[in-house]
Design a protein around this motif. Structure first.
Motif, PDB file in Angstrom:
ATOM      1  N   TRP B  69     -41.568  41.572 -14.273  1.00 54.18           N
ATOM      2  CA  TRP B  69     -41.292  42.795 -13.511  1.00 54.18           C
ATOM      3  C   TRP B  69     -40.047  43.480 -14.075  1.00 54.18           C
ATOM      4  O   TRP B  69     -39.121  42.810 -14.524  1.00 54.18           O
ATOM      5  N   ALA B 100     -42.696  47.276  -4.904  1.00 54.86           N
ATOM      6  CA  ALA B 100     -43.628  46.207  -5.271  1.00 54.86           C
ATOM      7  C   ALA B 100     -42.974  45.184  -6.196  1.00 54.86           C
ATOM      8  O   ALA B 100     -43.094  43.971  -5.981  1.00 54.86           O
ATOM      9  N   GLU B 104     -42.435  41.267  -5.104  1.00 57.51           N
ATOM     10  CA  GLU B 104     -43.179  40.235  -5.840  1.00 57.51           C
ATOM     11  C   GLU B 104     -42.242  39.310  -6.611  1.00 57.51           C
ATOM     12  O   GLU B 104     -42.432  38.089  -6.626  1.00 57.51           O
TER      13      GLU B 104
END
Lengths: 81, 143
Positions: B69, B100, B104
């Protein structure tokens, strides 16, 4: 090499770490050598499904090579968080 | 970016401020705080760890999260030593432009921290806490 023990492995063996002279080529061979030493080692390594190992502070498998290893640690499955 | 393994408690607000102070590009800041639950065996536990390997393991988990990410920042604090019921034990903060990634990544970090960072809980009265199969199984969803 330095051999370290944590949590109930440390309690069963009775020391947090020790210097071990060994010609074992793999972690599994080292475990067999230790188990043959004294009953406290045999007790600590009785259930290998509950033993994790790190070589030079990296998680690895029982089949891992000890070539060049300075530090081996044995401990139960981790329970952080 | 930071990984801290310490006996001392931490201040969640102050840790979040360390990430956000002086910048306005962060859109999402997620924090997870783990607390010591009260157990049947007693109200205190001791957390043992493997100095040296603990830091390396947490840094690897953080690096893996950053590889998946686009995090703008990340902070992991884990305590060790004696901890009373109710005490803060672990803090994960993630920052990203949109929510998000931050949500996550924080879950990913906690999932790996539970069963890949060398910590062991011992409860007063009940002894060493057994690892939960659910924690190991939780890693499966990230592969």
């Amino acid at each position: 090499m330095q051999v370290l023990y944590f949590a109930w492995m440390r309690e069963r063996i009775g020391v947090p770490k020790e210097e071990v002279e060994t010609s074992a080529e793999t972690v599994a061979e080292l475990v067999e050598e230790l188990k043959a030493r004294e009953a406290r080692y045999a007790a600590a390594f009785a259930d290998m499904a509950s033993v994790r190992v790190a070589v030079d502070q990296e998680l690895t498998e029982l089949s891992a090579s000890l070539a060049g290893a300075r530090e081996v640690a044995f401990f139960p499955p981790m329970t952080g968080g | 970016m930071a990984v801290l393994v310490q006996a001392e408690d931490f201040d969640v607000g102050a840790e979040m401020a360390l990430i956000t102070t002086g910048r306005a590009d962060i859109g999402a800041l997620v924090s997870f705080t783990g607390l010591v639950r009260e157990m049947a065996g007693g109200s205190e536990m001791v957390l043992e760890h493997y100095p040296g390997m603990t830091e390396k393991a947490l840094e690897k988990i953080e690096a893996d999260a950053r590889g998946r990410w686009a995090l703008q920042d990340c902070r992991i604090i884990h305590r060790y030593g004696p901890l009373a019921a109710g005490a803060q034990i672990v803090l994960v903060i993630t920052a990203s432009p949109h929510r998000a990634a931050a949500f996550e990544a924080a879950e990913f970090i906690m999932d790996f921290l539970k069963s890949r960072a060398p910590f062991w809980k011992k409860e007063a009265g009940d002894g060493w806490v057994d690892a939960r199969e659910a924690d190991e199984a939780a890693l499966g969803r990230w592969t």
